[in-house]
Design a protein around this motif. Structure first.
Motif, PDB file in Angstrom:
ATOM      1  N   TYR A 120      42.076  26.869  32.596  1.00 34.31           N
ATOM      2  CA  TYR A 120      42.036  28.340  32.586  1.00 34.31           C
ATOM      3  C   TYR A 120      42.508  28.900  33.931  1.00 34.31           C
ATOM      4  O   TYR A 120      43.301  29.848  33.981  1.00 34.31           O
ATOM      5  CB  TYR A 120      40.617  28.789  32.270  1.00 34.31           C
ATOM      6  CG  TYR A 120      40.367  30.288  32.314  1.00 34.31           C
ATOM      7  CD1 TYR A 120      40.566  31.075  31.196  1.00 34.31           C
ATOM      8  CD2 TYR A 120      39.916  30.904  33.484  1.00 34.31           C
ATOM      9  CE1 TYR A 120      40.315  32.438  31.220  1.00 34.31           C
ATOM     10  CE2 TYR A 120      39.666  32.264  33.523  1.00 34.31           C
ATOM     11  CZ  TYR A 120      39.869  33.022  32.395  1.00 34.31           C
ATOM     12  OH  TYR A 120      39.622  34.383  32.434  1.00 34.31           O
ATOM     13  N   ARG A 121      42.043  28.316  35.030  1.00 37.26           N
ATOM     14  CA  ARG A 121      42.385  28.843  36.349  1.00 37.26           C
ATOM     15  C   ARG A 121      43.762  28.386  36.822  1.00 37.26           C
ATOM     16  O   ARG A 121      44.438  29.106  37.559  1.00 37.26           O
ATOM     17  CB  ARG A 121      41.323  28.434  37.369  1.00 37.26           C
ATOM     18  CG  ARG A 121      40.176  29.436  37.446  1.00 37.26           C
ATOM     19  CD  ARG A 121      39.262  29.180  38.587  1.00 37.26           C
ATOM     20  NE  ARG A 121      38.383  30.331  38.819  1.00 37.26           N
ATOM     21  CZ  ARG A 121      37.233  30.273  39.458  1.00 37.26           C
ATOM     22  NH1 ARG A 121      36.800  29.110  39.926  1.00 37.26           N
ATOM     23  NH2 ARG A 121      36.499  31.364  39.629  1.00 37.26           N
ATOM     24  N   ASP A 122      44.179  27.197  36.414  1.00 35.27           N
ATOM     25  CA  ASP A 122      45.489  26.716  36.840  1.00 35.27           C
ATOM     26  C   ASP A 122      46.618  27.486  36.173  1.00 35.27           C
ATOM     27  O   ASP A 122      47.682  27.681  36.757  1.00 35.27           O
ATOM     28  CB  ASP A 122      45.633  25.221  36.536  1.00 35.27           C
ATOM     29  CG  ASP A 122      44.747  24.377  37.445  1.00 35.27           C
ATOM     30  OD1 ASP A 122      44.315  24.910  38.495  1.00 35.27           O
ATOM     31  OD2 ASP A 122      44.482  23.212  37.102  1.00 35.27           O
ATOM     32  N   GLY A 123      46.390  27.927  34.946  1.00 30.02           N
ATOM     33  CA  GLY A 123      47.417  28.684  34.245  1.00 30.02           C
ATOM     34  C   GLY A 123      47.311  30.167  34.528  1.00 30.02           C
ATOM     35  O   GLY A 123      46.427  30.634  35.241  1.00 30.02           O
ATOM     36  N   ASN A 124      48.218  30.935  33.945  1.00 34.29           N
ATOM     37  CA  ASN A 124      48.221  32.387  34.133  1.00 34.29           C
ATOM     38  C   ASN A 124      48.000  33.121  32.820  1.00 34.29           C
ATOM     39  O   ASN A 124      47.483  34.232  32.802  1.00 34.29           O
ATOM     40  CB  ASN A 124      49.546  32.831  34.761  1.00 34.29           C
ATOM     41  CG  ASN A 124      49.519  34.286  35.180  1.00 34.29           C
ATOM     42  OD1 ASN A 124      48.498  34.787  35.658  1.00 34.29           O
ATOM     43  ND2 ASN A 124      50.634  34.979  35.000  1.00 34.29           N
ATOM     44  N   MET A 128      45.030  36.334  31.624  1.00 31.16           N
ATOM     45  CA  MET A 128      45.620  37.593  31.175  1.00 31.16           C
ATOM     46  C   MET A 128      45.160  37.933  29.754  1.00 31.16           C
ATOM     47  O   MET A 128      44.809  39.080  29.461  1.00 31.16           O
ATOM     48  CB  MET A 128      47.141  37.515  31.236  1.00 31.16           C
ATOM     49  CG  MET A 128      47.715  37.563  32.642  1.00 31.16           C
ATOM     50  SD  MET A 128      49.507  37.643  32.652  1.00 31.16           S
ATOM     51  CE  MET A 128      49.818  37.846  34.409  1.00 31.16           C
ATOM     52  N   ILE A 129      45.162  36.924  28.869  1.00 33.17           N
ATOM     53  CA  ILE A 129      44.700  37.157  27.506  1.00 33.17           C
ATOM     54  C   ILE A 129      43.224  37.531  27.512  1.00 33.17           C
ATOM     55  O   ILE A 129      42.794  38.460  26.812  1.00 33.17           O
ATOM     56  CB  ILE A 129      44.938  35.906  26.636  1.00 33.17           C
ATOM     57  CG1 ILE A 129      46.445  35.649  26.475  1.00 33.17           C
ATOM     58  CG2 ILE A 129      44.280  36.065  25.267  1.00 33.17           C
ATOM     59  CD1 ILE A 129      46.770  34.374  25.725  1.00 33.17           C
ATOM     60  N   ASP A 130      42.449  36.832  28.328  1.00 31.39           N
ATOM     61  CA  ASP A 130      41.021  37.125  28.439  1.00 31.39           C
ATOM     62  C   ASP A 130      40.794  38.548  28.926  1.00 31.39           C
ATOM     63  O   ASP A 130      39.912  39.263  28.421  1.00 31.39           O
ATOM     64  CB  ASP A 130      40.382  36.120  29.406  1.00 31.39           C
ATOM     65  CG  ASP A 130      38.860  36.126  29.326  1.00 31.39           C
ATOM     66  OD1 ASP A 130      38.307  36.726  28.377  1.00 31.39           O
ATOM     67  OD2 ASP A 130      38.226  35.533  30.211  1.00 31.39           O
TER      68      ASP A 130
END
Length: 237
Positions: A120-124, A128-130
């Motif tokens: 979750y943190r490594d991606g972007n 954004m969806i959250d």
């Protein structure tokens, strides 16, 4: 499962702790509204037959009052049944639906935080969806809580015995009607309170989710390996 790393650390951070509160408050929201049942009662004394009837009209979620008989036609020899007035199912069902959807989303988000927070943190895309979903839910809580608050006010008015008497034809001529009580609606009041508490929680959570996105803190550029730095060109003597 690939990528699964159990970590309870996110639950100690605001982004996870508030999600737990949202999950709990959503349960109270749909339970206090969807689980309600009550009744309103009238005492009807027919003038011709000189007999008295105690009439109970039970109502419950989703509060389609116009389908509930309050005075049957058999009382005082009427020509038709008399129903309660009002249909508040749209606002009640909308409120419960938002609470159930919020409950399900919180469960999915908590699974993501506990098991896949490193991804979750490594991606972007995940943050954004959250964030977008959190903002949407905050808006839906505002709309549904406001609509249900207005519907609850009208529901109380329609089930108040003195107001029912004014809409019952038999009470105007063939019988004398009086109030015999109505159920308390404390749990429905609580449901509206939980609706607006959920609004506050989701608005607050939106800020902490926003901080996880690249909109708040753009990703740092990759650091260059000193060993791969090109040597400066030789200088001419």
């Amino acid at each position: 499962m690939a990528g699964l790393q159990l970590d309870l650390g996110p639950l100690k951070e605001p982004i996870g702790f508030i999600k737990i509160l949202e999950w709990i408050f959503a349960i109270f929201g749909f339970a206090t509204c969807g689980g309600f049942s009550g009744k309103t009662a009238l005492k009807v004394k027919c003038k011709n037959a000189n007999d008295t009837h105690l009439l109970n009209a039970a109502f419950q979620y989703p509060f389609r009052l116009n389908s509930i008989v309050v005075v049957p036609k058999s009382i005082c020899n009427q020509s038709e049944d008399t129903f309660l007035v009002g249909d508040f199912s749209s606002s009640a069902e909308f409120f419960v639906a938002i609470a159930v959807l919020a409950f399900l989303y919180c469960m999915a988000a908590l699974v993501l935080y506990v098991g896949y927070f490193h991804i979750y943190r490594d991606g972007n895309r995940g943050p954004m969806i959250d964030f977008v979903v959190t903002v949407i839910f905050a808006f839906l809580w505002l709309v549904s809580s406001s609509a249900w608050g207005k519907g609850l006010t009208d529901l109380k008015y329609s089930t108040y015995p003195e107001n029912i008497i004014t809409n019952v034809k038999v009470c105007g001529g063939l019988a004398e009607c009086s109030s015999a009580g109505v159920s308390g609606m404390g749990s429905l009041n609580v449901s509206v309170v939980f609706g607006f508490l959920n609004l506050i929680l989701w608005c607050g959570n939106a800020w902490f989710v926003y901080k996880e996105t690249s909109w708040h803190a753009p990703p740092e550029p990759p650091k260059q390996d000193p060993g791969n730095v090109a040597a400066p060109p030789p200088q001419n003597p």
